[in-house]
Design a protein around this motif. Structure first.
Motif, PDB file in Angstrom:
ATOM      1  N   ALA A  80       0.829  -1.210   0.000  1.00 33.39           N
ATOM      2  CA  ALA A  80       0.000   0.000   0.000  1.00 33.39           C
ATOM      3  C   ALA A  80       0.862   1.258   0.000  1.00 33.39           C
ATOM      4  N   ARG A  81       2.024   1.205   0.650  1.00 36.05           N
ATOM      5  CA  ARG A  81       2.947   2.341   0.603  1.00 36.05           C
ATOM      6  C   ARG A  81       3.517   2.514  -0.807  1.00 36.05           C
ATOM      7  N   ASN A  82       3.797   1.398  -1.471  1.00 37.09           N
ATOM      8  CA  ASN A  82       4.359   1.450  -2.822  1.00 37.09           C
ATOM      9  C   ASN A  82       3.321   1.797  -3.889  1.00 37.09           C
ATOM     10  N   TYR A  83       2.060   1.506  -3.595  1.00 32.16           N
ATOM     11  CA  TYR A  83       0.981   1.766  -4.546  1.00 32.16           C
ATOM     12  C   TYR A  83      -0.143   2.532  -3.852  1.00 32.16           C
ATOM     13  N   PRO A  84      -0.090   3.858  -3.876  1.00 29.59           N
ATOM     14  CA  PRO A  84      -1.220   4.633  -3.348  1.00 29.59           C
ATOM     15  C   PRO A  84      -2.490   4.277  -4.133  1.00 29.59           C
ATOM     16  N   SER A  85      -3.637   4.603  -3.596  1.00 31.84           N
ATOM     17  CA  SER A  85      -4.896   4.154  -4.196  1.00 31.84           C
ATOM     18  C   SER A  85      -5.043   4.564  -5.663  1.00 31.84           C
ATOM     19  N   ALA A  86      -4.561   5.741  -6.044  1.00 33.87           N
ATOM     20  CA  ALA A  86      -4.654   6.153  -7.454  1.00 33.87           C
ATOM     21  C   ALA A  86      -3.848   5.221  -8.353  1.00 33.87           C
ATOM     22  N   LYS A  87      -2.679   4.799  -7.879  1.00 33.67           N
ATOM     23  CA  LYS A  87      -1.854   3.872  -8.662  1.00 33.67           C
ATOM     24  C   LYS A  87      -2.479   2.482  -8.699  1.00 33.67           C
ATOM     25  N   VAL A  88      -3.086   2.068  -7.604  1.00 34.77           N
ATOM     26  CA  VAL A  88      -3.757   0.761  -7.592  1.00 34.77           C
ATOM     27  C   VAL A  88      -4.877   0.754  -8.620  1.00 34.77           C
TER      28      VAL A  88
END
Length: 128
Positions: A80-88
């Protein structure tokens, strides 16, 4: 296996992700694009859910993500740190695109095999 690929992508480990995807491509019958896409979709969907419940207690997070052990929670926190929600959300879009391609729907009309699609998909996920 697919769980190692999920972890490598979640931790943005480029070398390990590529090593695993090359292994999958070498035995494409056991590791089909459809299977890889669906597993990654489940994984990144959980990361998106984690973002919405990250402030809750550990037990509530485990229940929401349907995880049996807090051991896996560290992995989701790091991912989750590596992929914020926009990136997910962008990753889920990449997975949707590859799901359609794996089923024969290709809007760009390229004639790419499953192996090349997997490599491209992993590259896009790592560089989103």
């Amino acid at each position: 296996n697919i769980f190692e690929l999920q972890k490598a992508l979640g931790f943005r480990d480029v070398l390990k992700s590529n090593r695993i995807i090359n292994y999958f491509i070498a035995d494409i019958r056991r590791h089909s694009l459809i299977m890889v896409v669906s597993s990654l979709y489940n994984y990144f969907s959980r990361i998106l859910m984690f973002h919405s419940v990250a402030q809750n207690s550990e037990q509530e997070i485990l229940k929401t993500l349907k995880l049996s052990s807090a051991f896996f929670l560290r992995e989701y926190r790091q991912s989750a740190r590596n992929y914020p929600s926009a990136k997910v959300k962008r990753v889920i879009g990449i997975l949707k695109e590859n799901d359609l391609k794996s089923k024969g729907i290709d809007f760009n009309k390229t004639n790419t095999g499953d192996g090349e699609l997997m490599k491209e998909m992993v590259w896009k996920i790592l560089h989103v």
